[in-house]
Design a protein around this motif. Structure first.
Motif, PDB file in Angstrom:
ATOM      1  N   UNK A 105       0.826  -1.209   0.000  1.00 41.57           N
ATOM      2  CA  UNK A 105       0.000   0.000   0.000  1.00 41.57           C
ATOM      3  C   UNK A 105       0.860   1.259   0.000  1.00 41.57           C
ATOM      4  N   UNK A 106       1.884   1.265   0.848  1.00 40.66           N
ATOM      5  CA  UNK A 106       2.697   2.462   1.048  1.00 40.66           C
ATOM      6  C   UNK A 106       3.675   2.696  -0.108  1.00 40.66           C
ATOM      7  N   UNK A 107       4.416   1.661  -0.501  1.00 41.42           N
ATOM      8  CA  UNK A 107       5.438   1.849  -1.532  1.00 41.42           C
ATOM      9  C   UNK A 107       4.854   2.333  -2.865  1.00 41.42           C
ATOM     10  N   UNK A 108       3.785   1.735  -3.384  1.00 33.48           N
ATOM     11  CA  UNK A 108       3.214   2.263  -4.636  1.00 33.48           C
ATOM     12  C   UNK A 108       2.754   3.714  -4.498  1.00 33.48           C
ATOM     13  N   UNK A 109       2.195   4.044  -3.349  1.00 28.97           N
ATOM     14  CA  UNK A 109       1.737   5.409  -3.105  1.00 28.97           C
ATOM     15  C   UNK A 109       2.907   6.382  -3.236  1.00 28.97           C
ATOM     16  N   UNK A 110       4.013   6.063  -2.577  1.00 29.95           N
ATOM     17  CA  UNK A 110       5.207   6.925  -2.617  1.00 29.95           C
ATOM     18  C   UNK A 110       5.821   6.955  -4.015  1.00 29.95           C
ATOM     19  N   UNK A 111       5.914   5.793  -4.641  1.00 30.26           N
ATOM     20  CA  UNK A 111       6.518   5.713  -5.980  1.00 30.26           C
ATOM     21  C   UNK A 111       5.728   6.545  -6.988  1.00 30.26           C
ATOM     22  N   UNK A 112       4.415   6.466  -6.942  1.00 34.53           N
ATOM     23  CA  UNK A 112       3.591   7.233  -7.890  1.00 34.53           C
ATOM     24  C   UNK A 112       3.776   8.730  -7.649  1.00 34.53           C
ATOM     25  N   UNK A 113       3.822   9.153  -6.401  1.00 33.71           N
ATOM     26  CA  UNK A 113       4.057  10.580  -6.118  1.00 33.71           C
ATOM     27  C   UNK A 113       5.387  11.023  -6.733  1.00 33.71           C
ATOM     28  N   UNK A 114       6.436  10.244  -6.514  1.00 30.34           N
ATOM     29  CA  UNK A 114       7.759  10.598  -7.034  1.00 30.34           C
ATOM     30  C   UNK A 114       7.756  10.644  -8.555  1.00 30.34           C
ATOM     31  N   UNK A 115       7.188   9.613  -9.174  1.00 28.20           N
ATOM     32  CA  UNK A 115       7.151   9.562 -10.651  1.00 28.20           C
ATOM     33  C   UNK A 115       6.398  10.757 -11.211  1.00 28.20           C
ATOM     34  N   UNK A 116       5.254  11.068 -10.628  1.00 31.16           N
ATOM     35  CA  UNK A 116       4.450  12.178 -11.139  1.00 31.16           C
ATOM     36  C   UNK A 116       5.145  13.517 -10.906  1.00 31.16           C
ATOM     37  N   UNK A 117       5.820  13.675  -9.791  1.00 31.20           N
ATOM     38  CA  UNK A 117       6.561  14.927  -9.537  1.00 31.20           C
ATOM     39  C   UNK A 117       7.743  15.067 -10.493  1.00 31.20           C
ATOM     40  N   UNK A 118       8.428  13.967 -10.785  1.00 33.16           N
ATOM     41  CA  UNK A 118       9.540  13.998 -11.749  1.00 33.16           C
ATOM     42  C   UNK A 118       9.033  14.422 -13.128  1.00 33.16           C
ATOM     43  N   UNK A 119       7.797  14.090 -13.430  1.00 29.28           N
ATOM     44  CA  UNK A 119       7.203  14.460 -14.717  1.00 29.28           C
ATOM     45  C   UNK A 119       6.597  15.860 -14.689  1.00 29.28           C
ATOM     46  N   UNK A 120       6.965  16.626 -13.684  1.00 28.49           N
ATOM     47  CA  UNK A 120       6.572  18.039 -13.580  1.00 28.49           C
ATOM     48  C   UNK A 120       5.088  18.233 -13.281  1.00 28.49           C
ATOM     49  N   UNK A 121       4.475  17.274 -12.619  1.00 26.30           N
ATOM     50  CA  UNK A 121       3.093  17.444 -12.173  1.00 26.30           C
ATOM     51  C   UNK A 121       3.109  18.233 -10.869  1.00 26.30           C
ATOM     52  N   UNK A 122       2.002  18.857 -10.554  1.00 26.24           N
ATOM     53  CA  UNK A 122       1.922  19.580  -9.283  1.00 26.24           C
ATOM     54  C   UNK A 122       1.843  18.563  -8.140  1.00 26.24           C
ATOM     55  N   UNK A 123       2.107  19.034  -6.953  1.00 24.76           N
ATOM     56  CA  UNK A 123       2.029  18.163  -5.783  1.00 24.76           C
ATOM     57  C   UNK A 123       0.618  17.606  -5.639  1.00 24.76           C
ATOM     58  N   UNK A 124      -0.369  18.435  -5.890  1.00 28.56           N
ATOM     59  CA  UNK A 124      -1.763  17.992  -5.800  1.00 28.56           C
ATOM     60  C   UNK A 124      -2.064  16.898  -6.830  1.00 28.56           C
ATOM     61  N   UNK A 125      -1.598  17.084  -8.063  1.00 31.78           N
ATOM     62  CA  UNK A 125      -1.820  16.082  -9.109  1.00 31.78           C
ATOM     63  C   UNK A 125      -1.114  14.770  -8.770  1.00 31.78           C
ATOM     64  N   UNK A 126       0.108  14.868  -8.263  1.00 30.09           N
ATOM     65  CA  UNK A 126       0.872  13.675  -7.899  1.00 30.09           C
ATOM     66  C   UNK A 126       0.188  12.928  -6.754  1.00 30.09           C
ATOM     67  N   UNK A 127      -0.276  13.667  -5.766  1.00 30.49           N
ATOM     68  CA  UNK A 127      -0.965  13.055  -4.632  1.00 30.49           C
ATOM     69  C   UNK A 127      -2.251  12.377  -5.088  1.00 30.49           C
ATOM     70  N   UNK A 128      -2.960  13.061  -5.950  1.00 35.90           N
ATOM     71  CA  UNK A 128      -4.223  12.520  -6.474  1.00 35.90           C
ATOM     72  C   UNK A 128      -3.983  11.219  -7.252  1.00 35.90           C
TER      73      UNK A 128
END
Length: 161
Positions: A105-128
């Protein structure tokens, strides 16, 4: 005596199919089929009907596809990218070994946030997108539990009646 041992192995296979939800490296549908085939070839080769085998084949396909579709659907629905989807899938497998069951549960959540932030998404978009990954995994897990219960229940109905 052999029948008792085979029944114990069949029960172990059915239990292992549920363990596969927490440890996705275990092929849940395959261990279910090992149970069915053990019964068919060792205990009673004429009891399971053609309808049962066709039904199990269809439900197996649904079981495999449901997990993939649920995760993919929710990551996309919550604005995640293809890379976020793929990262979540890999992180579920790795997370199952790091700190089960919470790692899945935790690792995919963190990995997706990191991947989305690296792709220049906003923090809100990455969290979502990460929330989508979490909902997708949980939705897929619930679908797998229900489908596996149906498959095991059908097996016992065939055997008992």
């Amino acid at each position: 005596m052999l029948d008792i041992i085979i029944w114990i192995v069949i029960a172990a296979m059915f239990i292992l199919s549920f363990v596969s939800i927490i440890f996705p490296i275990i092929p849940g549908p395959l261990v279910l089929w090992i149970g069915y085939l053990l019964y068919h070839f060792v205990i009673n080769d004429g009891e399971l009907t053609v309808l049962f085998w066709i039904g199990m084949a269809i439900l197996t396909v649904i079981l495999i596809v449901a997990d993939i579709i649920a995760n993919s659907y929710f990551v996309k629905k919550f604005g995640g990218s293809k890379w976020g989807e793929r990262g979540a899938g890999i992180a579920v497998i790795i997370g199952s070994f790091i700190y089960p069951p919470f790692g899945i549960l935790v690792l995919p959540f963190i990995v997706v946030i990191i991947i989305e932030l690296v792709q220049k998404r906003t923090t809100n978009e990455a969290f979502r997108a990460s929330v989508g990954s979490l909902i997708g995994f949980l939705g897929g897990a619930v679908a797998k539990v229900v489908l596996q219960l149906v498959m095991i229940g059908w097996f016992f109905i065939e055997v008992i009646f």
